[in-house]
Scaffold this motif. Structure first.
Motif, PDB file in Angstrom:
ATOM      1  N   THR A 127       0.823  -1.213   0.000  1.00  0.00           N
ATOM      2  CA  THR A 127       0.000   0.000   0.000  1.00  0.00           C
ATOM      3  C   THR A 127       0.860   1.266   0.000  1.00  0.00           C
ATOM      4  O   THR A 127       2.055   1.213   0.299  1.00  0.00           O
ATOM      5  N   LYS A 177      -7.190  -1.223  -5.574  1.00  0.00           N
ATOM      6  CA  LYS A 177      -6.954   0.227  -5.449  1.00  0.00           C
ATOM      7  C   LYS A 177      -8.258   0.976  -5.144  1.00  0.00           C
ATOM      8  O   LYS A 177      -8.226   2.122  -4.677  1.00  0.00           O
ATOM      9  N   HIS A 180      -8.261   0.791  -1.108  1.00  0.00           N
ATOM     10  CA  HIS A 180      -7.240   1.578  -0.402  1.00  0.00           C
ATOM     11  C   HIS A 180      -6.127   1.906  -1.395  1.00  0.00           C
ATOM     12  O   HIS A 180      -5.852   1.099  -2.289  1.00  0.00           O
ATOM     13  N   PRO A 181      -5.485   3.065  -1.267  1.00  0.00           N
ATOM     14  CA  PRO A 181      -4.389   3.408  -2.189  1.00  0.00           C
ATOM     15  C   PRO A 181      -3.286   2.345  -2.169  1.00  0.00           C
ATOM     16  O   PRO A 181      -2.757   2.000  -1.116  1.00  0.00           O
ATOM     17  N   ARG A 183       0.345   0.739  -3.976  1.00  0.00           N
ATOM     18  CA  ARG A 183       1.534   1.046  -4.769  1.00  0.00           C
ATOM     19  C   ARG A 183       1.844  -0.057  -5.764  1.00  0.00           C
ATOM     20  O   ARG A 183       2.235   0.211  -6.898  1.00  0.00           O
TER      21      ARG A 183
END
Length: 201
Positions: A127, A177, A180-181, A183
């Motif tokens: 994340t 995504k 939750h944000p 990566r």
């Protein structure tokens, strides 16, 4: 001294009696050359495991962090052919992906492909910032559902190719995504499961 000379002669004769076999990846990896193995009998080549990296197989050295394992399941002449039995992302790569004040969320799933073969897959979500427990649970569930559903649509060979080339990860990324944000999403490990060794999760 005579006995020693005779022993050396037997070793040399034994070495000469052995043959080299060229080992190739399955068709879903374009029968890429994996290396050579030596044996005095073709039958002894069956079951041998060859290890390489996806980068070496595809000549794309950005994929050197993905270790691949193949087991010989057929020998024809001086060629040996294999089946995919697992992969793993290197520990150095994983360490580089972990950042402070973020979450790493793992999902380990025993799945079955369309042709009935089983595979244990570990998918990891990294994340952008720390996720709370309910978000982590929702992400883990979304990963599990998505990976199982995709496996049910594809043959073992098709799923394995999508998995190691990143197609599965990209599809999962689009889903999680929204929760939750995120990566990055990676399928960091897999292992083909033979019928006799399957156990309940």
């Amino acid at each position: 001294m005579a006995a020693r000379r005779k022993s050396v002669g037997r070793r040399v004769e034994g070495w000469k009696a052995k043959s080299w076999y060229k080992v190739y990846a399955p068709e879903n990896f374009d029968k890429a050359y994996l290396g050579d193995t030596i044996s005095n009998e073709p039958e002894k080549v069956y079951g041998r495991v060859m290890q390489t990296t996806l980068g070496e197989m595809t000549q794309d050295y950005s994929k050197q962090n993905i270790k691949m394992r193949f087991k010989v399941n057929n020998v024809a002449g001086d060629s040996a052919y294999t089946d995919f039995v697992g992969h793993e992302v290197t520990k150095d790569y994983l360490r580089a992906m972990v950042k402070r004040r973020t979450s790493r969320i793992d999902s380990i799933v025993l799945l079955t492909t369309k042709d009935g073969r089983k595979l244990r897959v570990t998918t990891t979500c990294f994340t952008i910032n720390r996720a709370d427990s309910s978000q982590a649970h929702a992400i883990r569930q979304a990963i599990t559902d998505s990976v199982k559903a995709r496996a049910a649509e594809l043959s073992y060979e098709q799923f394995v190719k999508e998995m190691v080339l990143g197609d599965i990860s990209r599809e999962v990324f689009k889903l999680v995504k929204k929760i939750h944000p995120v990566r990055r999403v990676e399928v960091i490990k897999s292992k083909g499961i033979e019928a006799s060794s399957v156990y309940a999760q």
